[in-house]
Write a protein that holds these residues in place. Sequence first.
Motif, PDB file in Angstrom:
ATOM      1  N   CYS A  22       1.037  -1.188  -0.091  1.00 12.23           N
ATOM      2  CA  CYS A  22      -0.018  -0.080   0.119  1.00 12.23           C
ATOM      3  C   CYS A  22       0.933   1.255   0.090  1.00 12.23           C
ATOM      4  O   CYS A  22       0.640   1.993   0.856  1.00 12.23           O
ATOM      5  CB  CYS A  22      -1.058  -0.218   1.260  1.00 12.23           C
ATOM      6  N   ALA A  24       2.565   4.688  -1.462  1.00 12.35           N
ATOM      7  CA  ALA A  24       2.008   5.964  -2.051  1.00 12.35           C
ATOM      8  C   ALA A  24       1.459   5.669  -3.341  1.00 12.35           C
ATOM      9  O   ALA A  24       2.119   5.084  -4.449  1.00 12.35           O
ATOM     10  CB  ALA A  24       2.908   6.972  -2.221  1.00 12.35           C
ATOM     11  N   SER A  25       0.286   6.244  -3.769  1.00 16.18           N
ATOM     12  CA  SER A  25      -0.239   6.014  -4.948  1.00 16.18           C
ATOM     13  C   SER A  25       0.259   7.067  -5.957  1.00 16.18           C
ATOM     14  O   SER A  25       0.730   8.050  -5.389  1.00 16.18           O
ATOM     15  CB  SER A  25      -1.606   6.262  -4.942  1.00 16.18           C
ATOM     16  N   SER A  28      -1.351  12.127  -9.049  1.00 16.92           N
ATOM     17  CA  SER A  28      -2.009  12.429 -10.266  1.00 16.92           C
ATOM     18  C   SER A  28      -1.891  13.967 -10.617  1.00 16.92           C
ATOM     19  O   SER A  28      -2.893  14.645 -11.413  1.00 16.92           O
ATOM     20  CB  SER A  28      -3.544  12.199 -10.267  1.00 16.92           C
ATOM     21  N   ASP A  29      -1.024  14.556 -10.324  1.00 16.05           N
ATOM     22  CA  ASP A  29      -0.990  15.918 -10.201  1.00 16.05           C
ATOM     23  C   ASP A  29      -0.270  16.418 -11.739  1.00 16.05           C
ATOM     24  O   ASP A  29      -0.261  17.623 -12.001  1.00 16.05           O
ATOM     25  CB  ASP A  29       0.033  16.679  -9.253  1.00 16.05           C
ATOM     26  N   TRP A  42      -7.585  22.705  -9.939  1.00 15.79           N
ATOM     27  CA  TRP A  42      -8.109  22.342  -8.673  1.00 15.79           C
ATOM     28  C   TRP A  42      -9.320  23.165  -8.478  1.00 15.79           C
ATOM     29  O   TRP A  42      -9.346  24.741  -8.313  1.00 15.79           O
ATOM     30  CB  TRP A  42      -7.364  22.678  -7.224  1.00 15.79           C
ATOM     31  N   VAL A  47     -17.595  16.956  -6.028  1.00 18.89           N
ATOM     32  CA  VAL A  47     -17.902  15.952  -7.167  1.00 18.89           C
ATOM     33  C   VAL A  47     -19.348  16.039  -7.245  1.00 18.89           C
ATOM     34  O   VAL A  47     -19.727  15.782  -8.536  1.00 18.89           O
ATOM     35  CB  VAL A  47     -17.431  14.876  -6.806  1.00 18.89           C
ATOM     36  N   GLN A  73      -9.353  18.119 -10.002  1.00 19.83           N
ATOM     37  CA  GLN A  73      -9.471  17.676  -8.609  1.00 19.83           C
ATOM     38  C   GLN A  73     -10.625  18.478  -8.078  1.00 19.83           C
ATOM     39  O   GLN A  73     -10.449  19.822  -7.926  1.00 19.83           O
ATOM     40  CB  GLN A  73      -8.472  17.797  -7.737  1.00 19.83           C
ATOM     41  N   TRP A  74     -11.847  17.878  -7.620  1.00 21.91           N
ATOM     42  CA  TRP A  74     -12.912  18.536  -7.054  1.00 21.91           C
ATOM     43  C   TRP A  74     -12.831  18.982  -5.650  1.00 21.91           C
ATOM     44  O   TRP A  74     -13.009  17.900  -4.954  1.00 21.91           O
ATOM     45  CB  TRP A  74     -14.308  17.945  -7.465  1.00 21.91           C
ATOM     46  N   GLN A  75     -11.993  19.894  -5.250  1.00 26.45           N
ATOM     47  CA  GLN A  75     -11.411  20.069  -3.823  1.00 26.45           C
ATOM     48  C   GLN A  75     -12.495  20.487  -2.840  1.00 26.45           C
ATOM     49  O   GLN A  75     -12.660  20.422  -1.655  1.00 26.45           O
ATOM     50  CB  GLN A  75     -10.432  20.960  -4.039  1.00 26.45           C
ATOM     51  N   LYS A  82      -5.717  24.410   0.153  1.00 29.58           N
ATOM     52  CA  LYS A  82      -4.749  23.422  -0.373  1.00 29.58           C
ATOM     53  C   LYS A  82      -3.495  24.020  -1.295  1.00 29.58           C
ATOM     54  O   LYS A  82      -2.630  23.620  -1.351  1.00 29.58           O
ATOM     55  CB  LYS A  82      -5.543  22.468  -1.302  1.00 29.58           C
ATOM     56  N   GLY A  86       0.431  23.896  -0.979  1.00 31.72           N
ATOM     57  CA  GLY A  86       1.273  23.533  -1.842  1.00 31.72           C
ATOM     58  C   GLY A  86       2.543  24.665  -2.140  1.00 31.72           C
ATOM     59  O   GLY A  86       3.409  24.134  -2.846  1.00 31.72           O
ATOM     60  N   THR A  89       6.031  23.972  -1.355  1.00 35.11           N
ATOM     61  CA  THR A  89       6.700  22.844  -1.989  1.00 35.11           C
ATOM     62  C   THR A  89       6.537  23.061  -3.816  1.00 35.11           C
ATOM     63  O   THR A  89       7.326  22.152  -4.302  1.00 35.11           O
ATOM     64  CB  THR A  89       6.188  21.489  -1.601  1.00 35.11           C
ATOM     65  N   ASN A  91       3.973  22.302  -5.346  1.00 32.84           N
ATOM     66  CA  ASN A  91       3.069  21.608  -5.815  1.00 32.84           C
ATOM     67  C   ASN A  91       1.470  22.038  -5.842  1.00 32.84           C
ATOM     68  O   ASN A  91       0.751  22.030  -4.901  1.00 32.84           O
ATOM     69  CB  ASN A  91       2.786  20.327  -4.770  1.00 32.84           C
TER      70      ASN A  91
END
Lengths: 436, 319, 293
Positions: A22, A24-25, A28-29, A42, A47, A73-75, A82, A86, A89, A91
């Motif tokens: 498991c 880190a996925s 998808s950024d 974002w 959703v 991304q539906w934040q 968010k 980011g 960093t 991101n």
Amino acid sequence: MKRSMARGAATAAALSLLLAGCSASPSSDGSSGSASDELTYWSMLTVDEPEVPILTAVFDEFEAETGIKVNVQWQGRDVLQKVMAGMTTGNVPDLTDQDNNRLQGLLANNGAARDLSGLYERTVQGEDVTIGELVGDKYDPLTKGEDGAYFMLPFTLQPYVWWYNGANVPSLTEGAPSDWAGMNALLAELKAEGRAPLALDADHTDYDRAMVATAIVRAVGPGKLLEAVEDPTGEAWDTPEMREAVDLFVDWAEQGFYAKGYDSSKWPAIQTEWAQNKADLLFLGGWTPNETRGYAADDMAYRAFNFPAVEEGGDTAVPVALNGFAIPTKAKNPEAAEQFLAFLYAKDPMSRLTTETLSLTVRSDIEVPADLQDIRDIVDQNAIYGVNDQVPAVVPNFDTTVFQPATQALVTGRLTTDEFIERMKTEQKQYWELNG
Amino acid sequence: MSVLESERVGTDADAPGRTARTAATPRQRSQRNWFILFVLPAVLLYALVLIGPTVFSIGVSLFQWNGLTPPEWRGLRNYEILFRDPVFLRSLVNTLVILFVGGAVIFVVGFFFAAFIRTMRGRNFIRSALFFPFIASPIALSIVWGVLFQYRGIVNTLLGELGIEPLEWLSSENIFKMAVTGTIWVSAGLYLTILLAGIDQIPPMYYEVAELEGASAFQRFRYVTLPLSWDVASVAAILWTIEALKLFDFLFAFGGATTTMPPVEIWNSSLFVYGQTFGDQVPAYRFGYASASAVLMLLLFGVIVVLLRRILRREPIEL
Amino acid sequence: MSTQNTAGAPRRAIRRSTPGRLFGWLPRTVIWLFVGFNLVVLAITLLSSVKTTKDIFAAPLGLPTTWEWGNWSTAWSNSGFAVGALNSLIVVGSASIAVVVIAAPAAYALSRMRVRWAKQLSTAFVLGIGIPPHIIIIPLFIEFSQLGLINSKLGLIIVYTGVSLPFAVFLLTGFMAAVPKEIEEAASLDGAGPIATLVRIFLPTVRNGLLTVFIITAVSLWNEVLIALTFVQSNDNFTLGLSLMSLLSAIQYSGADYGLLFAGVGIMLVPMLLLFILLRRFVIEGMTLGVGK
């Protein structure tokens, strides 16, 4: 911190062995994507909202047209928190959206929003007109930062107006009150008929403050409420104009104009009652039809009128919030983001959003459904100013801890005019002493 | 909290430290190595996730910092301002009300119930039913709590069937009381369970003797139940202190919509921190100031725990 | 019992006093009312999840006029609860296991090994229980950004494991300390090393304690929102708590569908309810043993 970081790396390694399977996925950024075959967006939507399927279709059309994939991304409404997180960093998304207050307070004031002047010059996809020409200069006071650069591109408009059901209060469709005396007479008349004239979810202090702030701006003029708030002595509250505005709400509470239980419900309970004809007038933003139509009465015909001037001929500027797009300065694909916006602002996608989600957009050349016709006219026929006179954007902490609670106490009938003025003076003085 | 440990550690080793210093035998050295091996993963993770960030926050509390631009030195000024900030003081008072008033209700009701549930039929079922709110999401519970008590909510609907006029449970005067009541409802089950199990450990013999001596229910409670479950109760009290000071989710979701802060009437110190950092519509990002308030709460936590231990300490009861 | 405990009680004939009975009747009713309230809340929650919004308020305790099973499937597939459930299962499951695996040896060492600093170290762990998440979340975010562990399930698992450790160590230390010394001595006479003693003697003995720690960790992490809100960015990493928050905000912005909301609440609640019903003996008794010892 350095040592704990080294330890952290060791622990992380140990844990990832422990938890094999498991890891880190993959992000998808799209941060690894080459120049412009994708962009990250974002969104302030979640959703489940009705705009989502329409925008998703636009993303697909855009990809088919340009080969650029939109990673969305539906934040939800906290999206800028968010984005800000980011920042440290790098991101960050290439595109994000929120209202003008948040975009200005969070992105623009921290130098984190790209100057969109170039975008305003860009031609809308498939049309002979630039984005800047479409939007016009009406909203510039709300979309330009102190340095004169555009930090946002407005997309939808949220004028704050008095909403009513044309089928429920037919007399209003022939002419709405144009001054406060007329407004009070209307409310008294409705009350005398045994109706509940006003709907207000008073637990939602944002709404209490919006209504009170609008009346104050009517009385003192756009820009003057913010000035009053920024007065470190608090004395600016003690003027006849302020008192007149405050009197209005003391009176409304005393007369019992509000729907029963407005002080002890959970939003959106009272606005739901309004939509079902159990109360007559609702002071709220342009999103009202979209938000309430799911549970509105069958005969609902959304109608609206502007908050009346104090006296005939007085100020009638419309309090407006803008929702729109911004591109963070640290975005990796700003060019693709601008290209997408030029695509989105074309007539076809804008029309779809307008009709299907009942959103009033900045494109005033698009035909609007009947439910939005009143607010289209109100915005086109009047000047605009930033709702709440920008107080929440400029001094958010003051707004939440001083202004909103005081307006709630006012509209729920727990303060006299003197008490309200006194409270604002004292608490504001104290606030600036601590935070000046 | 350190006093808590004294009972637990070194029960059979009087002064392990001193022996180790005088002469480390190979056996002791090997034990030390094993010790390090066993505790190391926990210590590392603890340092990474809790200690490091806490130390960092204590440092930040001396600065003005928005997380983006370089921090500005402020010394103790953040702390000085806190004590004059009416919003913080109100949050502090609310926190203490939740801690002490909520705690008093929970423990009085808990003890009272526990003493009776002990002898009731269906006690396991009762226990589980009362424990239920503990396992449910506080967000979900606060949604239910709001739907129950709003003006045209479920409680008023039921009262209406009895011919009672709707009550304004959630008016701004009442909302903090309802928030505290909700918190008690959510938490009571856990502490009840702990107290009940503490009471269960008391040998039934004592109750039999007390009854033989003609002690009333109250006397049995006063002279058997209370003293013999005191230790369990004092640990439970400390757990409650922790929970009460950390309380966030329930208040947050109960007070407001998802994107706005709840009204300041119900802010506690956790919501204050959130309001000063991420919570507002245009977030304040006052990390220095917020950290200072969090540091104060951590200190308060330490003081309360030490005081609690002092107050709750009793002569050990020999069974 | 020491005499002081009954010193105040006058000696009387052996009989049950009538006031005692009256005194007993009222509390029992109150207790059953409280139990009833909780059951009604549970019933309302589950019933509302298959009702329309109109039904929920028209007859809160009545059966639905139409059974809206669609609420559950809408929440599950359209509102992202399926993804949320899977993520929560992975994150909470891994973190809860990691907590037990890491805390058990530490608790064993802290409670049974005679080493300098053991006591101070235990105290340090207990202090960690009192650290509120708000004080650590900002530095933690910065720290984890630099480790590249933001918006990843692994990052969330590490944070969750870390914040749950102090209480787990505290609880397990209690269990370990309660194991009779004789059992341990027998093991060391057999020549078993520390690992063998831990694995073969202690872990089986404190089995209930391990289970308690696992369940309590799982329950509190399953319902956690604040940390997830900060550490998760993309929808495909949303936990159930975030899905519920997102749904709550969506119904507020685009129509009050309370039926759908309650279906979301139900999706979050039912797994914990089942876990609790299956293992409640361990939670309730384990909690007490751990705290009470």
